[in-house]
Structure formats: C-alpha cells, structure tokens
Motif scaffolding. Structure first.
Motif, PDB file in Angstrom:
ATOM      1  N   ASN A 135       0.667  -1.345  -0.108  1.00  0.00           N
ATOM      2  CA  ASN A 135      -0.038  -0.085  -0.168  1.00  0.00           C
ATOM      3  C   ASN A 135       0.880   1.316  -0.156  1.00  0.00           C
ATOM      4  OD1 ASN A 135      -2.531  -1.589   0.391  1.00  0.00           O
ATOM      5  ND2 ASN A 135      -2.151  -1.613   2.374  1.00  0.00           N
ATOM      6  N   GLY A 136       1.905   1.221   0.622  1.00  0.00           N
ATOM      7  CA  GLY A 136       2.752   2.594   0.948  1.00  0.00           C
ATOM      8  C   GLY A 136       3.773   2.492  -0.327  1.00  0.00           C
ATOM      9  N   PHE A 137       4.875   3.567  -0.175  1.00  0.00           N
ATOM     10  CA  PHE A 137       5.849   3.680  -1.096  1.00  0.00           C
ATOM     11  C   PHE A 137       6.657   2.740  -1.413  1.00  0.00           C
ATOM     12  CE2 PHE A 137       5.625   8.121   0.939  1.00  0.00           C
ATOM     13  CZ  PHE A 137       5.046   8.917  -0.210  1.00  0.00           C
ATOM     14  N   ASN A 138       6.984   2.405  -2.645  1.00  0.00           N
ATOM     15  CA  ASN A 138       7.921   1.299  -3.019  1.00  0.00           C
ATOM     16  C   ASN A 138       9.436   1.892  -2.339  1.00  0.00           C
ATOM     17  OD1 ASN A 138       6.247  -0.493  -4.056  1.00  0.00           O
ATOM     18  ND2 ASN A 138       6.222   0.642  -6.135  1.00  0.00           N
ATOM     19  N   ASP A 139       9.607   3.009  -2.725  1.00  0.00           N
ATOM     20  CA  ASP A 139      10.911   3.779  -2.228  1.00  0.00           C
ATOM     21  C   ASP A 139      10.801   5.121  -2.221  1.00  0.00           C
ATOM     22  OD1 ASP A 139      12.380   4.639  -5.139  1.00  0.00           O
ATOM     23  OD2 ASP A 139      11.551   2.476  -5.537  1.00  0.00           O
ATOM     24  N   ILE A 140      11.759   5.717  -1.802  1.00  0.00           N
ATOM     25  CA  ILE A 140      11.813   7.274  -1.826  1.00  0.00           C
ATOM     26  C   ILE A 140      13.094   7.689  -1.916  1.00  0.00           C
ATOM     27  CG2 ILE A 140      11.703   9.200   0.156  1.00  0.00           C
ATOM     28  CD1 ILE A 140       9.537   7.694   1.789  1.00  0.00           C
ATOM     29  N   ARG A 141      13.381   8.818  -2.586  1.00  0.00           N
ATOM     30  CA  ARG A 141      14.662   9.480  -2.847  1.00  0.00           C
ATOM     31  C   ARG A 141      14.756  10.878  -2.397  1.00  0.00           C
ATOM     32  NH1 ARG A 141      12.845   6.789  -7.074  1.00  0.00           N
ATOM     33  NH2 ARG A 141      11.755   8.617  -7.803  1.00  0.00           N
ATOM     34  N   VAL A 142      15.722  11.221  -1.666  1.00  0.00           N
ATOM     35  CA  VAL A 142      15.899  12.627  -1.561  1.00  0.00           C
ATOM     36  C   VAL A 142      17.242  13.020  -2.041  1.00  0.00           C
ATOM     37  CG1 VAL A 142      16.116  14.105   0.524  1.00  0.00           C
ATOM     38  CG2 VAL A 142      14.778  12.082   0.841  1.00  0.00           C
ATOM     39  N   THR A 143      17.132  14.144  -2.689  1.00  0.00           N
ATOM     40  CA  THR A 143      18.497  14.727  -3.107  1.00  0.00           C
ATOM     41  C   THR A 143      18.622  16.288  -2.732  1.00  0.00           C
ATOM     42  OG1 THR A 143      18.099  13.740  -5.284  1.00  0.00           O
ATOM     43  CG2 THR A 143      19.835  15.201  -5.158  1.00  0.00           C
TER      44      THR A 143
ATOM     45  N   ALA B  28      -0.456   2.674 -12.974  1.00  0.00           N
ATOM     46  CA  ALA B  28      -0.675   2.642 -11.658  1.00  0.00           C
ATOM     47  C   ALA B  28       0.663   3.246 -10.715  1.00  0.00           C
ATOM     48  CB  ALA B  28      -0.917   1.340 -11.102  1.00  0.00           C
ATOM     49  N   GLN B  29       1.763   3.552 -11.510  1.00  0.00           N
ATOM     50  CA  GLN B  29       2.887   3.987 -10.984  1.00  0.00           C
ATOM     51  C   GLN B  29       2.912   5.332 -10.726  1.00  0.00           C
ATOM     52  OE1 GLN B  29       4.781   1.411  -9.974  1.00  0.00           O
ATOM     53  NE2 GLN B  29       2.993   0.047 -11.181  1.00  0.00           N
ATOM     54  N   PHE B  30       2.831   5.796  -9.412  1.00  0.00           N
ATOM     55  CA  PHE B  30       2.685   7.311  -9.129  1.00  0.00           C
ATOM     56  C   PHE B  30       4.174   7.413  -8.533  1.00  0.00           C
ATOM     57  CE2 PHE B  30      -1.446   9.353  -9.306  1.00  0.00           C
ATOM     58  CZ  PHE B  30      -2.158   8.184 -10.058  1.00  0.00           C
ATOM     59  N   THR B  31       4.600   8.837  -8.792  1.00  0.00           N
ATOM     60  CA  THR B  31       5.542   9.397  -8.096  1.00  0.00           C
ATOM     61  C   THR B  31       5.198  10.769  -7.268  1.00  0.00           C
ATOM     62  OG1 THR B  31       7.087   8.529  -9.436  1.00  0.00           O
ATOM     63  CG2 THR B  31       8.064  10.330  -7.973  1.00  0.00           C
ATOM     64  N   TRP B  32       5.171  10.782  -6.024  1.00  0.00           N
ATOM     65  CA  TRP B  32       4.689  12.011  -5.211  1.00  0.00           C
ATOM     66  C   TRP B  32       5.994  12.957  -5.161  1.00  0.00           C
ATOM     67  CZ3 TRP B  32      -0.219  12.309  -5.272  1.00  0.00           C
ATOM     68  CH2 TRP B  32      -1.287  11.268  -5.362  1.00  0.00           C
ATOM     69  N   THR B 176      10.676   1.016   4.554  1.00  0.00           N
ATOM     70  CA  THR B 176      10.842   1.556   3.175  1.00  0.00           C
ATOM     71  C   THR B 176      12.095   2.045   3.034  1.00  0.00           C
ATOM     72  OG1 THR B 176       8.375   2.258   3.159  1.00  0.00           O
ATOM     73  CG2 THR B 176       9.918   3.305   1.346  1.00  0.00           C
ATOM     74  N   ASN B 177      12.622   1.906   1.835  1.00  0.00           N
ATOM     75  CA  ASN B 177      14.145   2.489   1.505  1.00  0.00           C
ATOM     76  C   ASN B 177      14.073   3.721   1.165  1.00  0.00           C
ATOM     77  OD1 ASN B 177      17.067   1.717   0.813  1.00  0.00           O
ATOM     78  ND2 ASN B 177      16.163   2.303  -1.164  1.00  0.00           N
ATOM     79  N   VAL B 178      14.860   4.403   1.778  1.00  0.00           N
ATOM     80  CA  VAL B 178      14.875   5.938   1.785  1.00  0.00           C
ATOM     81  C   VAL B 178      16.432   6.119   1.237  1.00  0.00           C
ATOM     82  CG1 VAL B 178      14.758   8.263   2.509  1.00  0.00           C
ATOM     83  CG2 VAL B 178      13.001   6.497   3.433  1.00  0.00           C
ATOM     84  N   ALA B 179      16.700   6.518  -0.267  1.00  0.00           N
ATOM     85  CA  ALA B 179      18.171   6.967  -0.271  1.00  0.00           C
ATOM     86  C   ALA B 179      18.268   8.326  -0.196  1.00  0.00           C
ATOM     87  CB  ALA B 179      18.321   6.390  -1.744  1.00  0.00           C
TER      88      ALA B 179
END
Lengths: 183, 183
Positions: A135-143, B28-32, B176-179
C-alpha cells in the motif's frame, strides 16, 4: 570551539539537553498529538497544537490545521495534499533541520539547503487491484543541494550525520507499531 | 446495490480505476514529489504541487506550502510543527479517507468521524544521549470516534478495512528504502 558560523541553531542548548536527559530519561519521553475530523468525501482536517514532554504538557505557539484530500485524478475534490505526501513533508523537514544542526555543531556556515523528495507509489495496492503490491511507497529518494563553506566531502558527511539522527528517516525506514481502535 | 448513503466518495470511479489498472500496471505507478528550502535554524518550508501518475505529469489545483520547525522547548523558533508530527497528519488523513471510502462502498452513511492520534517519542535517540534508543516513534495510537448508521461491529469492520488498505499505515508499520544523496 570558536567559530563565526551562525545557522540560527542553538546547539549549546541541545548539547546541554543531551547531558541533562542522560540522567533524566523520564523527561525525554514526549508524546506528539493530532486530532482529525472528517469533512466530506476523502477530505479531512487535522489540528496540532499540544504535546507532552519534559514531564509536563507543552504547546506550540499556535494551532496548525492541515487539509488532506485526494487529487482530481482519484475522482476527489483536491482540497489538500494526499495523506501520503505529508510523509515527504516530514522527511524533508527533518533531514534539513538535522543538516542545519550538525553544520552549526561543526562550525560550517550554510548559505542554502534545498531538497527534492520523490516517493514512488504503485496505487494498485491501495485500490486492491493486486494483493502482491504494497500500500505504501516502494521507495523514496531525497536529493540535497547544499551551498556552504565546506568541501563536498564535509557536506556529504553533514547529510549522512543528519540521516543518522533523523526521527522521520528512522520512522520511514524501520517499522513502528501502530494501534488503531474504535472508542 | 441500492443505497441512499452519500459520504461524498465516488466509489464507482475507484472501482472502475481498479479494474482498468489491473490490466495497465504502468499507469498505476505514481511518484509524489516535494521540494524543501532551509529558512534558518531548524525551520524549513516544503512545497507540494506536481506529481506523476496515470502515465503523465499531474498537478494539485494549488501549491501547498508547509512550515516545519522545532518547538521552543527545543530552543527553536516554533515557526511550524515538528517534522515528525507531519507523520501523524498523514496517518489521520489516510485512515479517515479510507473509512469514508469503505463506508460508501458498504452503503453506510457516516455522520461524523473524529480521530485522536498520539505518537510516543523518546528524544534521547535524536539527541544522541543513548545509542539504544531509536530516533523515531516508539509507538503510535489512533482512536476513532465514528457516528454512523451502523452497529459497533460494522464500524469496527470499517476501521479495520481502512487500516488494511491504508498507504500511510503501511508506510509507518513496514520499512521503506529511503536513499539520501547530495547533488
């Protein structure tokens, strides 16, 4: 340490708090609170002002109110950002605060800090279209783009240390127990 | 199903989206997305408007701007709520939206939905006072008060189903993976 760096962070107070709380763990127990009200459709408003910490009730200077809704592409009214987007707000704010604090502690003058945050989300999960999709994010990126009186290596070390001490980074990368009940 | 319940949720559109996206997973692939700027001290502002989904760029009707800061008891200016509190906003909004959607789907008329959310946080973690204390929440509690044309059992089932399909509940209870990187 003598430094002319001034990022507006009172690091001395934080270091003193660390020392005091080492010997007073009960004072370090905070409870953050929010109250929310359903408005209509998938629109809700959430209010935040009071919290508990340092052994007593505390309050922000003012009450903050946040609208959450779904966008028009979800056949909703878009009265506010989508709930999951609030996680990105918290993550950006937490890591940025950490960078400013660590920079102050290391005598590094910041000129600007900007971040772009992206969270990938397969909405088949929340729609129930595929039970194998979360349900949640697959992954998150911060730059981060940081302009500071420091080398690239020092800036990378700042960002790494911020990550290491970030409340929201931990909350998103590690599981937390969430108990939901009906009054 | 014939029902007079109207919670303002277009469930028909959501059920149709589910059917369409089953056969079109790429849509269905969203990016917030969020962009944040350091202001001073531990104060930052984060802006949200654009996102990607259904195969193309999308946008909220308006740009939303959020202030994050630390409270005065952390020797900060309290220009906004603490980053970690944004997670509670997202959680409340997501579960409430789910309750309204599931109620609509089940033909249950809601009159009011309120939630209180509490997150326990031992701040010795973020201060580096004790390496065995985590940075994030120790646990989170959500309590719903729902007034609806339904039995206590039906209301409990609504809340349980909302939790099962909640993006934010999943994001907080599972990792969740956070990079994080420097540009």
């Amino acid at each position: 340490m003598t430094t002319t760096a001034d990022n507006g962070v009172n690091v001395q107070a934080l270091l003193e708090a660390r020392d005091v709380l080492k010997g007073a763990p009960e004072a370090a127990q905070f409870t953050w609170r929010a109250t929310s009200t359903w408005e209509a459709g998938v629109h809700s408003t959430t209010r935040i002002q009071n919290f508990f910490g340092l052994g007593q009730e505390q309050a922000h200077k003012t009450e903050a109110v946040f609208d959450a809704d779904h966008p028009e592409v979800f056949a909703a009214a878009d009265n506010g950002i989508t709930p999951i987007e609030y996680l990105l707000v918290g993550l950006a704010g937490c890591l940025t605060a950490g960078i400013a604090s660590v920079a102050q502690n290391r005598g590094i003058q910041l000129r600007s800090v900007r971040a772009t945050v992206e969270g990938d989300h397969d909405i088949r999960g929340i729609l129930g279209a595929d039970p194998d999709v979360r349900n949640g994010f697959n992954d998150i990126r911060v730059t981060f783009t940081v302009d500071a009186d420091a080398s690239k290596e020092d800036i990378e070390a700042l960002v790494a240390q911020s990550q290491k001490r970030s409340a929201v980074f931990d909350a998103l990368t590690n599981p937390t127990n969430v108990a939901v009940e009906v009054a």
